[in-house]
Design a protein around this motif. Sequence first.
Motif, PDB file in Angstrom:
ATOM      1  N   CYS A   1     -22.670  49.254  86.698  1.00  0.00           N
ATOM      2  CA  CYS A   1     -21.879  50.466  86.521  1.00  0.00           C
ATOM      3  C   CYS A   1     -22.787  51.630  86.108  1.00  0.00           C
ATOM      4  O   CYS A   1     -23.682  51.463  85.291  1.00  0.00           O
ATOM      5  CB  CYS A   1     -20.824  50.236  85.440  1.00  0.00           C
TER       6      CYS A   1
ATOM      7  N   CYS B   1     -22.390  53.544  80.453  1.00  0.00           N
ATOM      8  CA  CYS B   1     -21.728  52.237  80.411  1.00  0.00           C
ATOM      9  C   CYS B   1     -22.770  51.120  80.396  1.00  0.00           C
ATOM     10  O   CYS B   1     -23.786  51.188  81.083  1.00  0.00           O
ATOM     11  CB  CYS B   1     -20.814  52.082  81.619  1.00  0.00           C
TER      12      CYS B   1
ATOM     13  N   CYS C   1     -15.309  46.831  83.128  1.00  0.00           N
ATOM     14  CA  CYS C   1     -16.703  46.465  82.822  1.00  0.00           C
ATOM     15  C   CYS C   1     -16.781  45.510  81.631  1.00  0.00           C
ATOM     16  O   CYS C   1     -17.593  44.580  81.647  1.00  0.00           O
ATOM     17  CB  CYS C   1     -17.530  47.715  82.567  1.00  0.00           C
TER      18      CYS C   1
ATOM     19  N   CYS D   1     -17.423  51.739  79.931  1.00  0.00           N
ATOM     20  CA  CYS D   1     -16.542  52.824  80.358  1.00  0.00           C
ATOM     21  C   CYS D   1     -15.101  52.349  80.298  1.00  0.00           C
ATOM     22  O   CYS D   1     -14.202  53.120  79.986  1.00  0.00           O
ATOM     23  CB  CYS D   1     -16.909  53.289  81.767  1.00  0.00           C
TER      24      CYS D   1
HETATM   25 ZN   LIG Z   1     -18.549  50.741  83.440  1.00  0.00          ZN
END
Ligand SMILES: [Zn+2]
Length: 82
Positions: free
Chosen positions: A41, A36, A62, A57
């Motif tokens: 993350c 990601c 995100c 992701c």
């Molecule tokens: Zn992520």
Amino acid sequence: RTLNAPPACAELLAAVARDCVDLLTDPAARAALRRCGGDTCRRLYLDTSRGHRRRWCSSEICGNRERVARHRRRAAALADGR
Ligand SMILES: [Zn+2]
């Protein structure tokens, strides 16, 4: 995967292990494995998008964080007169 009955812990772990083996031994699937792009993350995901240009992701989590951060940077730059 389809399970015939509510799984016990060992059955769940076995299903996850089988999926991991399938993923890591399939060159096409492995090539679609991505990390990601979110700053904080650490998740991995399979990029099954058309064009293989997926960056996060989760676009809702995100991706949205990144869009909000970009907007804040732009607004701060405008406020500073840059
Ligand atoms: Zn992520």
